[in-house]
Write a protein that holds these residues in place. Structure first.
Motif, PDB file in Angstrom:
ATOM      1  N   GLN A 136      -4.041   4.820  -3.590  1.00 27.38           N
ATOM      2  CA  GLN A 136      -5.451   4.759  -3.978  1.00 27.38           C
ATOM      3  C   GLN A 136      -5.710   5.569  -5.249  1.00 27.38           C
TER       4      GLN A 136
ATOM      5  N   ASP B 288      -3.240   0.968  -8.952  1.00 24.73           N
ATOM      6  CA  ASP B 288      -4.375   0.555  -8.126  1.00 24.73           C
ATOM      7  C   ASP B 288      -5.548   0.104  -8.985  1.00 24.73           C
TER       8      ASP B 288
ATOM      9  N   SER C 222       0.812  -1.221   0.000  1.00 18.86           N
ATOM     10  CA  SER C 222       0.000   0.000   0.000  1.00 18.86           C
ATOM     11  C   SER C 222       0.844   1.269   0.000  1.00 18.86           C
TER      12      SER C 222
ATOM     13  N   TYR D 246      -5.984  -8.367  -3.805  1.00 19.79           N
ATOM     14  CA  TYR D 246      -6.386  -6.968  -3.621  1.00 19.79           C
ATOM     15  C   TYR D 246      -7.067  -6.760  -2.275  1.00 19.79           C
TER      16      TYR D 246
ATOM     17  N   VAL E 189       1.436   1.319  -3.948  1.00 20.80           N
ATOM     18  CA  VAL E 189       0.219   1.320  -4.777  1.00 20.80           C
ATOM     19  C   VAL E 189      -0.805   2.201  -4.072  1.00 20.80           C
TER      20      VAL E 189
END
Length: 673
Positions: free
Chosen positions: A296, A301, A291, A560, A294
């Motif tokens: 949001q 994403d 996270s 995911y 990647v």
């Protein structure tokens, strides 16, 4: 004439046709008959049977006619069925002449006939397809051939029952014999083959890469990343800024290590152990901090969300993330600084969780173990980090014992490992052995997943409700469990439940069949009788694991859902309990990634007869069993010969002979030897 017109439109439900075209199709040539036809067309429009679109007329099922919607399936024998809600074992039989312009897998509308088709053990309504609601296949793979003056593509998937016509202008450079993918598929008249254009030539012959591409297209698995996604991935630096390290808890000097399959390429979890002054242990469960990279709504994403998960095939993988991340900066390889999100647990020597913290960390793995190497350390007590691994294994054994007593269900399941040559071709198949080293990793991953789910639920009770992604597993359907119990009893095993077994009762049964000939089939049917685990914002617990709270946290490189959980947890901790996602869109994401997971499972699995040594699977068709006519007794899970009375029951051991191999269709056929 009116009935002839109605019958035509019912047979050609997707066609929008002009009156002159209809007259030619019905062999109407006189002016008087043509005027009568037009009058009947207008009458049928007024009655609601037809819809007029400009000069064209189209069938529209309305009124008292019973219609149902569902997924259309073409079976191996060429017959068609519509299964409502994708539930086999009942449905609507469709004769091939009533397939209309539907392909296998399409969502269709079926006009149900009044008559019934009666079988020995079931009653099926019959019907005809009147409308294709949604196409399953946007692209179809096959082999291009020249038949006379027509270019034809024969689909790789045998259930796609019609060849596709390719106009010469739409060949896109393809030549007869080429393996191709076609798109822009148009099919409005069942009397004429569907038409398409070649969108990609993937080469001749077999080969792993071609098969991977074919599988990806067949199951709608994206196999290429967007240009922007690849640009973002390549722009990520391998170097970690000093200020980022300063914000994290530093585990780089501790004995952090990984245990993974021998042929693993991405490493998203690691462990560490430290003995505390009070005699307890601090166990670090370190997970790649995907996270961080990647973010949001980035291109990375969006592509990851579309894929939902990585798909693992023989000798190949369709990754959720580009290799710059999955095999690069996010992979917890030895001797490289890596950013992680960790569940750090204080545990007693008896495996009681005393405290925990969920923190952003930085690690540097000191050793990469294969499962085989770690197993040797467990068995001998010697080797790198032997003390740490021995202690962790003892705690894992205690965790597993507690989990099983608390209601986890243990299904025995065999997996295979494919041995590949240098050219990627399969050279052998062997069974995977599930050892203590596998179970060690499994227990600590389950522990981390449970802790992060409990953590949010604990905070939810203290503050406002935060939308979250849970991994849930509902209780089994009672009717399915009754059928399962009845079948197991027929095998001669004692079954002390009917439709609502406790986990302890199921475990007792699994133990009773262990090492027996019936073990594989009992395990398989037990799993099929269970509900499917899915992702949801509504927590109902996980029946199979016996957990009240459970989420996926430990595999963000390939799932995911785990990436979402990382984001939500971090945002929640940094923003005083505020929610990152709203409930409604998060619920939609959960539905999507549950669907992509099912597609991945379908792409990875096999079916039918399982060979004892290699676990390879193939079909024994009843038409290939000589000397009798066999019918299927559904409730008894068996085939029975009409004349001989010979019986083949699900779970029976049989000796088979290979009679057909179709590499391009991934089919293997056997007959009884």
């Amino acid at each position: 004439m009116k009935n002839r017109i109605k019958a035509f439109f019912q047979r050609n439900a997707n066609s929008a046709i002009k009156s002159k075209q209809l007259a030619m199709s019905l062999d109407i040539f006189t002016e008087q008959d043509y005027e009568a036809l037009k009058a009947f067309l207008h009458q049928l429009v007024e009655e609601g049977f037809l819809l007029r679109e400009g000069k064209r007329f189209k069938y529209t099922p309305k009124g008292n006619e019973k219609t149902v919607k569902g997924e259309f399936n073409i079976m191996k024998d060429g017959s068609g069925f519509l299964f409502k809600d994708r539930v086999p074992g009942g449905g609507y039989y469709i004769s091939s002449r009533y397939f209309n312009t539907a392909f296998h897998g399409d969502t269709v509308e079926l006009s149900v006939a009044a008559k019934e088709l009666k079988g020995r053990n079931r009653v099926l309504m019959t019907g005809q397809i009147v409308n294709v609601i949604e196409r399953k296949w946007k692209e179809i793979s096959g082999t291009l051939s020249l038949e006379g003056s027509f270019y034809i593509v024969k689909p790789d998937i045998p259930e796609i029952h019609r060849n596709l016509y390719i106009p010469e202008a739409l060949l896109n450079g393809a030549k007869p014999g080429d393996r191709v993918f076609v798109g822009d598929i148009h099919w409005t008249n069942p009397k004429i083959n569907p038409e398409a254009r070649v969108i990609e030539v993937v080469g001749k012959g077999e080969g792993v890469n071609v098969d991977v591409i074919t599988l990806a297209r067949e199951f709608n698995l994206p196999s290429k990343f967007a240009k922007k996604t690849l640009e973002e991935a390549r722009a990520i630096s391998e170097e970690i800024p000093a200020e980022e390290i300063a914000r994290r808890e530093d585990f780089r000097e501790k004995n952090v290590f990984t245990i993974d399959p021998e042929d693993a390429k991405d490493f998203d979890d690691a462990l560490s152990l430290e003995t505390l002054p009070n005699g307890n242990y601090e166990i670090g469960i370190h997970i790649a901090d995907v996270s961080h990279y990647v973010t949001q709504n980035s291109a990375l994403d969006k592509d990851a969300l579309e894929r939902g998960n990585s798909v693992y095939l023989v000798g190949a993988v369709i990754p959720m993330l580009p290799e710059e991340l999955s095999n690069g900066i996010c992979s917890l390889v030895p001797y490289r600084d890596r950013l992680t999100y960790s569940v750090v647990v204080e545990m007693s020597p008896r495996a009681k969780v005393l405290n925990y913290r969920i923190v952003k960390t930085v690690i540097n793995s000191k050793r990469r173990f294969s499962y085989e190497e770690a197993q040797q350390v467990i068995e001998t007590g010697k080797g790198d980090l032997a003390g740490d691994i021995t202690i962790l294994n003892k705690i894992a054994v205690a965790l597993r014992t507690k989990r099983m007593k608390s209601g986890s269900i243990e299904f025995g399941s065999d997996e295979v490992k494919f041995v590949l040559g240098d050219d990627g071709e399969v050279t052998g198949v062997r069974r995977k052995q599930l050892q203590e080293s596998n179970k060690l990793i499994e227990e600590f991953m389950l522990l981390a997943n449970r802790i992060v789910a409990e953590h949010v639920n604990k905070k939810r009770r203290e503050t406002e409700i935060v939308p979250y992604v849970y991994r849930i597993h509902d209780k089994p359907d009672k009717e399915k469990m009754r059928e399962f119990a009845r079948f197991v009893k027929s095998l001669g095993f004692l079954v002390n439940f009917s439709d609502s077994p406790t986990p302890q009762q199921l475990n007792a049964l699994m133990e009773a069949v262990k090492q027996k000939e019936e073990e594989v089939i009992v395990n398989e049917l037990a799993i099929r009788s269970m509900a499917k685990a899915i992702y949801s914002t509504e927590n109902i617990g996980h029946y199979g694991l016996g957990f009240v709270h459970y989420a996926h946290f430990t595999s963000p490189i390939r799932r995911y859902a785990d990436l979402l959980v990382h984001r939500i947890l971090h945002y929640y901790s940094e923003n005083k309990g505020k929610a990152l996602y709203q409930e409604t869109p998060l619920r939609g994401i959960c539905a999507h990634i549950s669907l992509t997971e099912r597609s991945a499972v379908e792409a990875e699995r096999g079916f039918f007869v399982t060979l004892a040594e290699s676990l390879a699977e193939g079909l024994v068709h009843v038409r290939d069993i000589e000397g009798d006519y066999f019918t299927f007794e559904e409730k008894n899970y068996r085939l029975k010969g009409e004349r001989s009375g010979r019986v083949y029951r699900l779970g029976d051991k049989v000796k088979v002979k290979l009679i057909r191999v179709s590499p391009e269709r991934s089919n293997v056929d056997f007959t009884i030897a």
